[in-house]
Design an enzyme around this catalytic site. Structure first.
Site, PDB file in Angstrom:
ATOM      1  N   ALA A 232       0.760  -1.201   0.195  1.00  0.00           N
ATOM      2  CA  ALA A 232       0.136  -0.078  -0.045  1.00  0.00           C
ATOM      3  C   ALA A 232       0.959   1.325   0.135  1.00  0.00           C
ATOM      4  O   ALA A 232       0.402   2.518  -0.525  1.00  0.00           O
ATOM      5  CB  ALA A 232      -1.132   0.024   1.257  1.00  0.00           C
ATOM      6  N   GLY A 235      -0.593   4.943   0.206  1.00  0.00           N
ATOM      7  CA  GLY A 235      -1.822   4.709   0.176  1.00  0.00           C
ATOM      8  C   GLY A 235      -2.661   5.408  -0.788  1.00  0.00           C
ATOM      9  O   GLY A 235      -4.008   5.583  -1.082  1.00  0.00           O
ATOM     10  N   GLY A 236      -1.890   5.914  -2.064  1.00  0.00           N
ATOM     11  CA  GLY A 236      -2.685   6.645  -3.041  1.00  0.00           C
ATOM     12  C   GLY A 236      -3.868   5.618  -3.720  1.00  0.00           C
ATOM     13  O   GLY A 236      -5.016   6.092  -3.772  1.00  0.00           O
ATOM     14  N   ASP A 255       2.164  -2.845   4.278  1.00  0.00           N
ATOM     15  CA  ASP A 255       3.279  -2.314   3.858  1.00  0.00           C
ATOM     16  C   ASP A 255       4.569  -2.848   4.742  1.00  0.00           C
ATOM     17  O   ASP A 255       4.200  -3.030   6.133  1.00  0.00           O
ATOM     18  CB  ASP A 255       3.579  -0.786   3.781  1.00  0.00           C
ATOM     19  N   ASP A 282       5.694  -7.481   9.064  1.00  0.00           N
ATOM     20  CA  ASP A 282       6.810  -7.513  10.181  1.00  0.00           C
ATOM     21  C   ASP A 282       7.090  -9.207  10.283  1.00  0.00           C
ATOM     22  O   ASP A 282       8.215  -9.614  10.792  1.00  0.00           O
ATOM     23  CB  ASP A 282       6.780  -6.991  11.493  1.00  0.00           C
ATOM     24  N   ASP A 300       0.635  -3.969  -5.772  1.00  0.00           N
ATOM     25  CA  ASP A 300       1.072  -3.054  -6.576  1.00  0.00           C
ATOM     26  C   ASP A 300       2.709  -3.149  -6.339  1.00  0.00           C
ATOM     27  O   ASP A 300       3.101  -2.428  -5.497  1.00  0.00           O
ATOM     28  CB  ASP A 300       0.592  -1.811  -6.201  1.00  0.00           C
ATOM     29  N   CYS A 353       4.576   0.078 -12.126  1.00  0.00           N
ATOM     30  CA  CYS A 353       4.774   1.301 -12.989  1.00  0.00           C
ATOM     31  C   CYS A 353       6.055   1.140 -14.085  1.00  0.00           C
ATOM     32  O   CYS A 353       6.752   1.677 -14.437  1.00  0.00           O
ATOM     33  CB  CYS A 353       4.781   2.524 -12.388  1.00  0.00           C
TER      34      CYS A 353
END
Length: 402
Positions: A232, A235-236, A255, A282, A300, A353
């Protein structure tokens, strides 16, 4: 255009941090623009644009000027770039007295036929791009990635429609335009600092590239679902998921970096998104507890970032071939691990990306060979030269066992 020494000094100082102290350009620009409150919008634009442009065109500047990248040469770097943009230099400034306008212009013309210099790209990355995409597509994509990135906003549906946002922004002289095919997007007609507006502070929008805005809808969401965003970050995309789900159901944002999830919590509060739970990864126990619990899983994935060079031009100088090899192994591991979170009949979206097939299509092909319980439902590759926005890849897999 009249040059001011304090603005030029700000650019040079920032370049020193980026090139010699290995800091990220976007962070350096943010810090630099806060140094002097007396700077107006034109001053800030001069500083930010020249920092990014010189980072972007580093190899081009070095080649046309025969200047080595050393601290002592940064003023000459700036001067060369200004000459290439036909800015008249004040030659009474000692910092610019060694710059030869005619020589730079002549050499610039001679080097136009050299793609690696013309598009300012490292040799190894150019060769990899040709291998991955072929010469024709790579050349088009390289050229597009050297264009300035547009500023695109995403309307927060939890607080209003995209048309309502446009009307509110118009009242403060922020002119925007709709983007066909992007339901929540508004593109700024000219660059402005939108983060100081009341509309932003009230959570009416986020800044998010148009290509990135396609990922959340690609998840095929419905309000009430249980969704896990596995990488994440700040968080966008998590916030976009929350808005599409109308605050119904549950989103678990995970994350490995706790500080990023802390930023997400602040943003969620501003956005009015109250169905988000954060979890720091963790240990493997976090993943085991969530096995087969999600209707939708978003990966992502960390990647080379080749699709967002227009936004992060320093990436091409920081990247190394070894990193890309390592990140592909990381992508495989993440897909293997996080796919376990999808419940039967649920769906998984893998996104990067990057525009390199070895990080995208080929990763999905390898995964599907090992996991017949998943089927490819849809796939989309977005190239900057075709859209004008960031390069992205998305694949949606459906779990078909029962």
């Amino acid at each position: 255009m009249k040059l001011h020494k304090n603005l030029c000094q700000a650019v040079v100082d920032a370049l020193e941090e980026i090139f010699f102290e290995d800091r990220y350009a976007d962070k350096v620009v943010q810090y630099t623009l806060k140094k002097d409150k007396r700077w107006g919008s034109k001053d800030r634009a001069f500083i930010a644009e020249n920092i990014y442009d010189i980072v972007r065109w580093k190899r081009w500047i070095m080649s046309v000027s025969d200047i080595a990248l050393e601290r002592k040469n940064l003023w000459r770097f700036l001067g060369t770039w200004l000459v290439l943009n036909e800015v008249r230099l004040p030659y009474d400034w000692k910092e610019f007295n060694q710059i030869d306008f005619k020589k730079i212009q002549q050499k610039s013309k001679r080097l136009l036929s050299n793609r690696k210099v013309r598009e300012s790209i490292p040799d190894w990355l150019d060769e990899m791009g040709v291998q991955e995409l072929g010469v024709k597509i790579w050349e088009k994509e390289l050229h597009a990635q050297n264009e300035k990135a547009e500023i695109v906003l995403r309307a927060n549906r939890l607080k209003g429609s995209v048309r309502q946002l446009q009307r509110e922004l118009k009242q403060i002289d922020l002119q925007t335009e709709f983007i066909e095919g992007y339901d929540d997007a508004l593109q700024l007609e000219r660059r402005r600092n939108v983060f100081v507006t009341e509309a932003f502070k009230k959570g009416l929008f986020e800044v998010q590239d148009a290509s990135s805005q396609l990922v959340a809808p690609f998840l095929d969401l419905e309000p009430g679902m249980r969704v896990i965003d596995t990488c994440a970050g700040a968080g966008g995309k998590t916030l976009h998921i929350a808005s599409l789900m109308k605050n119904k159901g549950k989103i678990i944002a995970m994350d490995i970096h706790e500080w990023k999830l802390g930023e997400l919590k602040k943003r969620a509060k501003r956005n009015g998104a109250n169905n988000i739970e954060t979890k720091v990864i963790d240990s493997n126990k976090v993943i085991k507890r969530l096995k087969e619990t999600a209707d939708r899983v978003l990966i992502d994935a960390p990647c080379s970032g080749i699709g967002v060079l227009k936004r992060n031009p320093d990436t091409k100088w920081k990247l190394q071939p070894e990193f890309i090899d390592r990140i592909k192994k990381t992508q495989e591991d993440i897909l293997e691990s996080y796919s376990r979170l999808v419940k039967p009949t649920g769906k998984l979206v893998y996104a990067t990306c990057s525009i390199f097939p070895s990080e995208n299509e080929k990763q999905i092909e390898k995964f599907l060979e090992k996991h017949p319980e998943f089927q490819l439902e849809d796939e989309r590759k977005i190239l900057a030269y075709e859209t004008g926005y960031d390069g992205f890849y998305m694949a949606r897999l459906k779990r078909v066992d029962s």
